[in-house]
Design a protein around this motif. Structure first.
Motif, mmCIF file in Angstrom:
data_model
loop_
_atom_site.group_PDB
_atom_site.id
_atom_site.type_symbol
_atom_site.label_atom_id
_atom_site.label_comp_id
_atom_site.label_asym_id
_atom_site.label_seq_id
_atom_site.Cartn_x
_atom_site.Cartn_y
_atom_site.Cartn_z
ATOM 1 N N ARG A 1 0.825 -1.204 0.000
ATOM 2 C CA ARG A 1 0.000 0.000 0.000
ATOM 3 C C ARG A 1 0.854 1.246 0.000
ATOM 4 O O ARG A 1 0.469 2.275 -0.518
ATOM 5 C CB ARG A 1 -0.848 0.043 1.272
ATOM 6 C CG ARG A 1 -1.888 -1.004 1.276
ATOM 7 C CD ARG A 1 -3.110 -0.487 1.987
ATOM 8 N NE ARG A 1 -3.961 -1.615 2.304
ATOM 9 C CZ ARG A 1 -4.785 -1.650 3.326
ATOM 10 N NH1 ARG A 1 -4.861 -0.592 4.122
ATOM 11 N NH2 ARG A 1 -5.523 -2.685 3.530
ATOM 12 N N PHE A 2 2.005 1.137 0.637
ATOM 13 C CA PHE A 2 2.848 2.322 0.696
ATOM 14 C C PHE A 2 3.627 2.543 -0.581
ATOM 15 O O PHE A 2 3.866 3.666 -0.978
ATOM 16 C CB PHE A 2 3.827 2.224 1.862
ATOM 17 C CG PHE A 2 3.190 2.656 3.112
ATOM 18 C CD1 PHE A 2 3.230 3.993 3.476
ATOM 19 C CD2 PHE A 2 2.486 1.770 3.890
ATOM 20 C CE1 PHE A 2 2.612 4.416 4.612
ATOM 21 C CE2 PHE A 2 1.861 2.183 5.022
ATOM 22 C CZ PHE A 2 1.916 3.497 5.400
ATOM 23 N N ILE B 1 2.074 3.379 -5.186
ATOM 24 C CA ILE B 1 1.922 4.643 -5.905
ATOM 25 C C ILE B 1 3.272 5.225 -6.285
ATOM 26 O O ILE B 1 3.418 5.930 -7.266
ATOM 27 C CB ILE B 1 1.112 5.651 -5.072
ATOM 28 C CG1 ILE B 1 0.528 6.740 -5.985
ATOM 29 C CG2 ILE B 1 1.971 6.345 -4.027
ATOM 30 C CD1 ILE B 1 -0.853 6.486 -6.380
ATOM 31 N N ASP C 1 -4.422 9.584 6.909
ATOM 32 C CA ASP C 1 -3.507 8.532 7.342
ATOM 33 C C ASP C 1 -2.771 7.995 6.122
ATOM 34 O O ASP C 1 -3.357 7.905 5.039
ATOM 35 C CB ASP C 1 -4.306 7.375 7.959
ATOM 36 C CG ASP C 1 -4.522 7.592 9.447
ATOM 37 O OD1 ASP C 1 -4.003 8.587 9.959
ATOM 38 O OD2 ASP C 1 -5.208 6.767 10.059
ATOM 39 N N PRO C 2 -1.514 7.652 6.267
ATOM 40 C CA PRO C 2 -0.718 7.262 5.092
ATOM 41 C C PRO C 2 -1.388 6.179 4.243
ATOM 42 O O PRO C 2 -1.285 6.198 3.025
ATOM 43 C CB PRO C 2 0.573 6.728 5.709
ATOM 44 C CG PRO C 2 0.670 7.384 7.023
ATOM 45 C CD PRO C 2 -0.715 7.638 7.494
ATOM 46 N N GLU C 3 -2.099 5.271 4.907
ATOM 47 C CA GLU C 3 -2.697 4.202 4.113
ATOM 48 C C GLU C 3 -3.840 4.666 3.236
ATOM 49 O O GLU C 3 -4.230 3.973 2.307
ATOM 50 C CB GLU C 3 -3.271 3.149 5.043
ATOM 51 C CG GLU C 3 -2.259 2.498 5.891
ATOM 52 C CD GLU C 3 -3.004 1.668 6.895
ATOM 53 O OE1 GLU C 3 -3.202 2.188 8.011
ATOM 54 O OE2 GLU C 3 -3.422 0.567 6.538
ATOM 55 N N MET C 4 -4.431 5.803 3.596
ATOM 56 C CA MET C 4 -5.596 6.248 2.842
ATOM 57 C C MET C 4 -5.227 7.177 1.711
ATOM 58 O O MET C 4 -6.057 7.541 0.887
ATOM 59 C CB MET C 4 -6.566 6.954 3.776
ATOM 60 C CG MET C 4 -7.140 5.985 4.784
ATOM 61 S SD MET C 4 -7.787 6.821 6.196
ATOM 62 C CE MET C 4 -8.169 5.385 7.209
ATOM 63 N N LYS D 1 -3.374 6.607 -0.769
ATOM 64 C CA LYS D 1 -3.383 5.979 -2.088
ATOM 65 C C LYS D 1 -4.759 5.973 -2.727
ATOM 66 O O LYS D 1 -4.915 6.279 -3.904
ATOM 67 C CB LYS D 1 -2.868 4.532 -1.965
ATOM 68 C CG LYS D 1 -2.098 4.087 -3.190
ATOM 69 C CD LYS D 1 -1.716 2.629 -3.062
ATOM 70 C CE LYS D 1 -2.545 1.805 -4.002
ATOM 71 N NZ LYS D 1 -2.435 0.370 -3.706
ATOM 72 N N LEU E 1 -5.473 9.379 -4.114
ATOM 73 C CA LEU E 1 -4.641 9.729 -5.263
ATOM 74 C C LEU E 1 -5.079 8.945 -6.499
ATOM 75 O O LEU E 1 -5.045 9.464 -7.622
ATOM 76 C CB LEU E 1 -3.171 9.442 -4.949
ATOM 77 C CG LEU E 1 -2.565 10.329 -3.860
ATOM 78 C CD1 LEU E 1 -1.076 10.034 -3.710
ATOM 79 C CD2 LEU E 1 -2.783 11.811 -4.152
#
Ligand SMILES: Nc1ncnc2c1ncn2[C@@H]1O[C@H](COP(=O)(O)OP(=O)(O)OP(=O)(O)O)[C@@H](O)[C@H]1O
Ligand SMILES: Nc1ncnc2c1ncn2[C@@H]1O[C@H](COP(=O)(O)OP(=O)(O)OP(=O)(O)O)[C@@H](O)[C@H]1O
Ligand SMILES: [Mg+2]
Ligand SMILES: [Mg+2]
Lengths: 255, 221, 222, 276, 255
Positions: A242-243, A246, E172-175, E177, E180
């Motif tokens: 997930r990180f 992209i 939150d970093p996971e969201m 993506k 985007l």
């Protein structure tokens, strides 16, 4: 690496019957830097909060230097002086100057002399490059500066372990670096640290061990290189994807 | 309408005195109410069990029964049980009962407005609960409360009119005394209005200023 | 005519009931008008135009600084003498109480509106909503939630303040009580019994409001 | 103070006004008859002058007299509307045309005569001072420097304010409050219309009246709006007529006799026929 | 690439005499994706806000399809329907369901029929994968979901340009993506977009052109590859360094 500083044995934590930490076992040695990764809601913050006594646990034991923290022999108030904690949103006291923020604990809790504590505080402030801000109020500082002050506030208590809970998550991207560098610096000096973060590159750079959590459980414990290059569990792989997906992005077809 | 200005001039000193009395009663009542409210907030913050119930009861009684009845109870009913309080004592007890109840509510919401995270970061550096209250929560709650506290000062100061019922010579007492005696109704009401304007207009503007200043929770400087 | 305290209490109930009803009636009407007027007043107070803002500020300061009693005198006794305008007693009492309630509620409305995040206004604007639509669909519905608890506190104060209206001959609870007490002026315990009973009645009237306001505060806190 | 010119204008104009034009009173007899009811301001918490019965009906010496006025003027004693007044609002009610008549135990004074027109008196009240037996106060002269309780706006209040600056006055709104204050020792004595004091002191031993009267004949009279001579004259004539049937004596017997005791001469209190 | 949709000519903006935008010149063609980069406080948000009429400008002209936006001929209320905007903190209306949030504009401003607009909304919702949330309230959704709803809300007005102001910064970093990807998708379909972001990889993937601002001025306009590999201005180089230095991090000496 030194003796075992923190030992978690079968730690259980629930909120209203909802189990948030499930039989957590973890040892942290003196001088070790442990980074905790995992998806949102997996219990990372809760784990740190239990270690600081902000949440009572429902089962298992927390040992600090071999002593059971929840036995009630030593009040949490005393233990907390040895276990510093830094939060996502800094939580500086808005009605106090930077110096007063930092000195509140040393003076009122540890009853140290103002002279000695202030000298200590100023040394730490200059280390994070903020000595000139000592009489400013928090609102006059940027997020990155506030977070560095929060770190100093915790350090000035001379803790033996530091807990960091996503300390850069609320910061503007440009300020992330200045805070992470302070933490790297601490790591280099041998401070024992438990760090929750979403900055993967930083995690890799700073960690001795990565702990990957999901659904309240520890799924994987591994050295950073191993974890990032060859995650063992499927859940860790999924998480890392997930990180990174992209970043290797597909771009757009030209219109 | 013709106003008897001579009559007004003649009684001006009485009104100045009465205005002073109104301010004095109001000021002392505010002081005591603040005192009561801080103690109550302390009790609520530390959840001192049986006392929190007493505080709740106090708040509900103060807010839900008229001051006039509280006053009459203290002044006319208590002596029948053998407790005689002077008019001034009665006034201060009744008004701090009322004001204490209202102010406590103000502090309570002020304390609730201090983010929970403030307590946590206080705890995290090892502060005891008392130190947390003293150094972290109270100073912030006070600042957050300032505008509504001030609005409550004005409210309490206005409630002083009620004490004229037990013969305390404040503005309303003086006014109604003269009206019932001489029936210079409009002259006396005008005098009273002017006195209240002199007292309340500046306070009201100050309140507006404080509200603007503290609306966004400005701290320090 | 030496009544026992119990007899006195029992015999007074109908008259106190009437007073209670009178208090209830004027309070409820005042509350209705205060809320309606208060929303308008709060909007004026937050208007972008200078004139409405100035006007509402002047009204606010006057209503706040001049005792309600004086306003009652003015509307009931003053207007007929000065301008030959006759308002019935109930109407002028209602007018004065509502005027006062309106400014109190208005200030709460203003506070609630100003406490709404600016982002809400901007998001609505960026959708092309007009000023009126912004208020009707976005700001007021949200402000209502913030203002409900403090507004209910004003309601309890309206209930208690309504006792002033007796000055212009409008009956209400406290006067009923005093009529009973004075009738029995030779009974020394009359005042204790009757004032005690009145305190209970006021409490019964206002406490539910107080509880309701706390409920709303809790429910809408998040 | 509010000139008679405006009044006459009022009278002519309002004569044509229909009864439905609101509660405004202060009118000529013609207007009252058009309206079909007499609007009278009375006390509702001052026994025996104006108070209420258990059901809240307005009764008392003053209120019953007003009912009789209504009966003789409009043919039916129910054609009356009572308005509750307070000591401080009695005269504004008249000045602003809210009532036709005030029958609320109003003592006639020179200052008040400037504001309203009094009819002939219905009573002459003697005021006395009730003191605790322990106080040792025996004469009015003893009152010097003492704290004396009065009820706001009463005859005693007026008299003491004007004539006894050497006495410190403590004023309450209502009779029971003053009495309670006296009982609690919040003053050295209570000056009030004597028959109020008689009845109370009988039930509360330990208090006696100073025999001297403060003011021998303080006339008490109904009042009309300044310049409304028509109604004033009507009331005066009515009082004369009522005097022939001893109507005030009837009221006296109903409301006052018991308080004063049979030994008192009614004519010391009432002014039958409106004559002092 | 299509005709010129937006033209900025010598745009000036100050707050209380403090110049925040200085003689900005920029053209955006129909179908083009422009990403604006720059350090905090350089005026990126202000620029977008001026384009949406949320801030009046003090000089220069803004042309939309050749029409001067500040001439006052067309009220901003009308123009805004053509220029959608999405904010950092979503700003959904908390008292309305997802569907009501989305339909407020189409129904009340554009007076479209409920049936037609709702069909439109549902199509967009299913495109961002949130059709099943249409009756939820914002507080029941995660940040990433709320932000996708906010994008749908703007899209449902059928705008010709979309402005995005750091729409993933609060997530939150996971969201990050999931949001985007919606934007990438829009870009692929040819939506004209102005994007302010701190996600460098995303910027590189989505942009036709990068605009680099500093101190209220445009310092550099370049295609993404050129900008990231060979930034021309010193300020752009410095800016990019801040982002990348920690990633190539020095790690810590072993203790
Ligand atoms: N005070 C609380 N009451 C009830 N549930 C809670 C409470 N705090 C946390 N939780 C729940 O416990 C679980 C773990 O929360 P926690 O904050 O530890 O997650 P996290 O891993 O830190 O997530 P994030 O990355 O979003 O910070 C979540 O499901 C959360 O909803
Ligand atoms: N309403 C305002 N009043 C006064 N100054 C303002 C206002 N809004 C912005 N500014 C100032 O204008 C400058 C540009 O602000 P802007 O928000 O456009 O920056 P930005 O590039 O979006 O920064 P960030 O990356 O932090 O969002 C800043 O110096 C800011 O302090
Ligand atoms: Mg967390
Ligand atoms: Mg910005």
């Amino acid at each position: 690496m030194g003796e075992r500083l923190l030992q978690l044995r079968q730690v259980e934590k629930s909120f209203d019957g909802h189990r948030v930490l499930k039989r957590i076992d973890l040892d942290v040695a003196a001088g070790e830097v442990v980074v905790i990764l995992g998806p949102s809601g997996c219990g990372k913050s809760t784990l740190l909060r239990c270690l600081n006594g902000l949440e009572p646990i429902q089962g298992g034991t927390l040992l600090f230097k071999g002593e059971d923290l929840n036995a009630g022999k030593v009040p949490w108030r005393v233990t907390r002086q040895k276990i510093g904690m830094v939060f996502q949103s800094y939580h500086l006291f808005p009605h106090m100057t930077v110096l007063d923020n930092i000195l509140l604990g040393p003076l009122k809790v540890q009853k140290r002399s103002r002279r000695e504590a202030a000298a200590d505080a100023e040394k730490l402030l200059s280390r994070v490059g903020l000595l000139d801000k000592k009489n400013a109020y928090p609102r006059q500082l940027s997020g990155g500066q506030q977070q560095r002050i929060a770190i100093v506030r915790a350090l000035c208590m001379r803790p033996e372990v530091m807990l960091f809970d996503e300390v850069t998550a609320a910061l503007d991207p440009e300020m992330v670096k200045e805070v992470l560098e302070v933490m790297l610096d601490l790591a280099r000096e041998g401070m024992t640290m438990l760090i929750v973060t979403h900055e993967m590159r930083f995690a890799r750079a700073v960690a001795d061990r990565i702990v990957f959590m999901d659904g309240g459980e520890i799924c994987e414990i591994a050295p950073p290189d191993a974890f990032f290059n060859r995650p063992q569990s499927g859940r860790a792989r999924q998480f890392l994807n997930r990180f990174f997906e992209i970043e290797t992005g597909k771009g757009r077809e030209e219109v | 309408m013709h106003l008897d200005t001579d009559f007004m001039w003649k009684h001006l000193p009485d009104f100045v005195r009465a205005g002073g009395e109104t301010l004095r009663i109001g000021g002392i009542a505010i002081f005591f109410s603040l005192f009561v409210a801080v103690i109550h907030s302390f009790i609520l913050f530390f959840r001192i069990r049986p006392l929190t119930w007493a505080v709740r009861l106090h708040i509900e009684l103060a807010r839900n029964t008229p001051l006039l009845i509280q006053l009459f109870f203290l002044y006319f009913a208590l002596p029948q049980l053998g407790i005689k309080l002077s008019a001034m004592t009665t006034v201060f007890i009744a008004m701090s009962f009322l004001g204490g109840g209202y102010f406590t509510e103000v502090f309570r919401s002020g304390m609730e407005a201090v983010e929970k995270s403030q307590s946590e970061s206080g705890l995290a550096i090892g502060l005891s609960k008392w130190q947390l209250f003293r150094y972290v929560i109270l100073p912030q709650a006070l600042r957050i409360s300032i505008p509504s506290l001030f609005a409550n000062f004005i409210f309490l100061l206005k409630e002083t009119t009620v004490v004229s019922a037990i013969a305390v010579p404040e503005l309303l007492y003086t006014t109604t005394s003269y009206i019932s005696l001489y029936y210079k109704t409009y002259e006396m009401l005008l005098m009273m209005t002017l006195c209240y304007l002199v007292i309340f207009l500046p306070l009201s503007f100050l309140l507006g200023y404080l509200e603007r200043r503290y609306r966004h929770g400005a701290f320090g400087l | 005519m030496a009544l026992s305290a119990y007899e006195l209490l029992f015999r007074s109930l109908p008259q106190l009931g009437e007073g209670l009803w009178a208090t209830l009636r004027i309070s409820l009407l005042t509350i209705v008008f205060s809320v309606a007027g208060g929303i308008g007043f709060g909007l004026l107070r937050t208007s972008r135009l200078l004139l409405p803002r100035l006007l509402s500020r002047v009204i606010l300061e006057l209503v706040r600084s001049v005792p309600i009693l004086v306003w009652l005198f003015f509307f009931f006794f003053g207007l007929p003498i000065l301008f030959d305008i006759h308002l019935p007693a109930f109407a002028s009492a209602l007018l004065v109480l509502s005027l006062w309630g309106m400014t109190e509620i208005g200030e709460i409305v203003r506070g609630a509106l100003q406490s709404l995040p600016k982002g809400q206004t901007e998001a609505a604007k960026s959708l092309g909503l007009s000023g009126r639509q912004l208020l009707v669909y976005v700001l007021v519905p949200q402000a209502v939630r913030r203002m409900a608890p403090p507004a209910i506190n004003v309601f309890t104060r309206i209930v208690m303040t309504s006792s002033l209206t007796v000055l212009v001959g409008v009956p209400e609870l406290i006067k009923s009580g005093q009529q009973i007490i004075e009738r029995h002026y030779t009974l020394s315990y009359a005042s204790v019994v009757i004032y005690g009973l009145m305190a209970l009645l006021y409490f019964a009237l206002c406490y539910p409001l107080s509880v309701f306001s706390r409920r709303l505060e809790k429910r809408w806190a998040g | 103070a509010c000139g008679a010119v405006k009044d006459s204008k009022d009278a002519t104009r309002s004569g044509a006004k229909p009864a439905s034009a609101g509660e405004s009173g202060g009118g000529s007899i013609g207007k009252i008859k058009d309206r079909g009811k007499l609007i009278v301001g009375v006390f509702t918490d001052k026994p025996p002058f104006g108070f209420t019965d258990d059901k809240g009906n307005k009764i008392g010496f003053d209120s019953d007299l007003a009912k009789r006025f209504a009966k003789d003027l409009l043919g039916d004693e129910s054609k009356i509307e009572f308005v509750t007044v307070e000591p401080a609002s009695r005269i504004p009610f008249l000045q602003s045309d809210k009532v036709d008549l005030i029958v609320a135990n109003m003592t006639v004074t020179d200052e008040r005569k400037e504001a309203v027109d009094f009819t002939n008196p219905t009573m002459k009240v003697a005021t006395q001072v009730l003191v605790s037996e322990k106080s040792g106060l025996k004469t009015l002269a003893d009152l010097k420097g003492k704290k004396i309780i009065v009820t706001k706006g009463t005859t005693a209040d007026l008299f003491l304010t004007k004539n006894r600056p050497d006495v410190e006055l403590v004023k309450y709104e209502r009779n029971t409050e003053s009495l309670q204050a006296l009982k609690d020792g919040r003053g050295d004595g209570y000056a009030q219309d004597n028959f109020v004091l008689f009845a109370w002191s009988r039930q509360n031993p330990g208090f006696t009246l100073i025999p001297e009267k403060l003011e021998k004949e303080a006339p008490i009279a109904p009042a009309v709006k300044k310049g409304n001579t028509e109604l004033r004259d009507w009331v005066n004539k009515e009082l004369e007529t009522l005097g022939q049937e001893k109507f005030l004596l009837k009221l006296y017997n109903t409301y006052v006799k018991e308080e004063l005791g049979a030994s008192t001469d009614p004519n010391d209190v009432i002014t039958e026929g409106g004559k002092l």
